[in-house]
Design a protein around this motif. Structure first.
Motif, PDB file in Angstrom:
ATOM      1  N   SER A 100       0.816  -1.225   0.000  1.00  0.00           N
ATOM      2  CA  SER A 100       0.000   0.000   0.000  1.00  0.00           C
ATOM      3  C   SER A 100       0.846   1.269   0.000  1.00  0.00           C
ATOM      4  CB  SER A 100      -0.934  -0.002   1.213  1.00  0.00           C
ATOM      5  OG  SER A 100      -0.192   0.040   2.425  1.00  0.00           O
TER       6      SER A 100
ATOM      7  N   THR B 219       2.315   3.411  -1.896  1.00  0.00           N
ATOM      8  CA  THR B 219       2.396   3.855  -3.284  1.00  0.00           C
ATOM      9  C   THR B 219       2.997   5.247  -3.369  1.00  0.00           C
ATOM     10  OG1 THR B 219       0.195   4.830  -3.189  1.00  0.00           O
ATOM     11  CG2 THR B 219       0.343   2.498  -3.840  1.00  0.00           C
TER      12      THR B 219
ATOM     13  N   GLU C 111       1.541   7.767  -4.653  1.00  0.00           N
ATOM     14  CA  GLU C 111       0.486   8.700  -4.280  1.00  0.00           C
ATOM     15  C   GLU C 111       0.417   8.878  -2.769  1.00  0.00           C
ATOM     16  OE1 GLU C 111      -4.331   9.373  -4.967  1.00  0.00           O
ATOM     17  OE2 GLU C 111      -3.365   7.509  -5.582  1.00  0.00           O
ATOM     18  N   SER C 112       0.461   7.767  -2.042  1.00  0.00           N
ATOM     19  CA  SER C 112       0.403   7.863  -0.578  1.00  0.00           C
ATOM     20  C   SER C 112       1.646   8.556  -0.033  1.00  0.00           C
ATOM     21  CB  SER C 112       0.245   6.474   0.043  1.00  0.00           C
ATOM     22  OG  SER C 112       1.394   5.670  -0.187  1.00  0.00           O
TER      23      SER C 112
ATOM     24  N   GLY D  16       1.414  12.249  -0.362  1.00  0.00           N
ATOM     25  CA  GLY D  16       0.543  12.795   0.672  1.00  0.00           C
ATOM     26  C   GLY D  16       1.293  13.009   1.986  1.00  0.00           C
TER      27      GLY D  16
END
Length: 291
Positions: free
Chosen positions: A149, A151, A153-154, A157
């Motif tokens: 999980s 990634t 993208e994470s 963030g």
């Protein structure tokens, strides 16, 4: 300090050695190391070791529904002993923090795990809990960079939320991402060709480069450590490091001299040519934040 790759390998080694074994007793001569009181060590007698896993840098021994959580801190380690001393350890100032004794069974001789901590500054912690989330450090732990999980993208963030905080500290913040310490944060930033003082909030291209360096560095370290015994893990970690702990040596990428910045209780190492455009960082307070 063991970080995620070493703790993962240590968990695998211990699972192979003691998985399914019966606990005879847990001795805790370093009383201050045990941070919980709800469960008593005597309650573990007769429990089987159902599994051995980890949460970031925390080692998790699941014992019949309860958990013995170990955080090895900066100078802790676990050693397997084929022979168990006949008498329980006495409280004192020595390196032994705890001893988990496994009972002799039909096809398995007795043995024990010694949890030790070198030096006089004692930070190693043990927790006996029914749920790992009862451990404060696990309750607030961030995502695991070795997990699926984590990634880009994470990760972006996380960086955006950290704002102007220096990236070196962000990588080490266990509430933001789990398992990275001083050594691998140096290695990740060197692989990404990025200053340790760069602000966390960065452009997409820089974030992608850092994410690739982060996941690649940790996965390579985990692959090197996988299958090794606990006795070999420290040596393998040190052998695989390119810049951390190598101040004064030549950078393996460009040949420049590896430099360091010393703080009150730690230090970081970096390559000026690879990471700071040739600028030598004097110290955290006087050096500019390099973009």
């Amino acid at each position: 300090m063991p970080e995620a790759p070493e703790v993962a390998a240590l968990a695998g080694d211990l699972k192979q050695r003691i998985g399914g074994r019966v606990v005879e007793r847990l001795d805790v001569p370093a009383f201050a190391a045990l941070k919980t009181v709800a469960l008593q060590s005597a309650e573990l007698r007769g429990r089987r070791v159902d599994d051995v896993g980890r949460h970031g840098k925390f080692l998790d021994l699941r014992l019949g529904g309860d958990h013995l959580i170990v955080h090895l801190a900066r100078a802790g380690w676990i050693t397997w002993r084929e022979e168990t001393p006949r008498t329980p350890p006495r409280p004192g100032r020595g390196p032994l923090a705890a001893r988990l004794v496994l009972a002799e069974e039909d096809e398995a001789p007795a043995g024990c795990l010694d949890v030790t901590e070198a030096g006089t500054k004692k930070s190693l912690a043990l927790y006996l809990v029914s749920d790992p989330a009862e451990v404060p450090g696990i309750a607030r732990i961030g995502p695991d960079p070795l997990g699926p999980s984590f990634t880009l993208e994470s990760f972006e963030g996380i960086l955006a939320g950290a704002g102007r905080a220096q990236i070196k500290g962000v990588l080490r913040d266990q509430s933001l991402m789990a398992g990275i310490g001083n050594a691998y944060s140096d290695e990740i930033l060197h692989a990404a060709r990025m200053s340790p003082f760069k602000p966390a909030a960065m452009g997409h291209d820089d974030a992608r480069r850092l994410h690739e360096a982060l996941t690649g560095t940790l996965r390579e370290a985990a692959e090197r450590a996988a299958g090794l015994s606990a006795a070999s893990l420290k040596r393998e970690k040190k052998r695989g490091l390119r810049v951390h702990g190598r101040a004064g040596e030549a950078c393996p990428v460009c040949g420049d001299v590896i430099r360091q910045v010393v703080f009150a209780d730690s230090s970081l190492q970096y390559c000026p040519a690879c990471q700071t455009g040739g600028t030598v960082l004097a110290d955290r307070g006087m050096s500019r934040l390099l973009k």
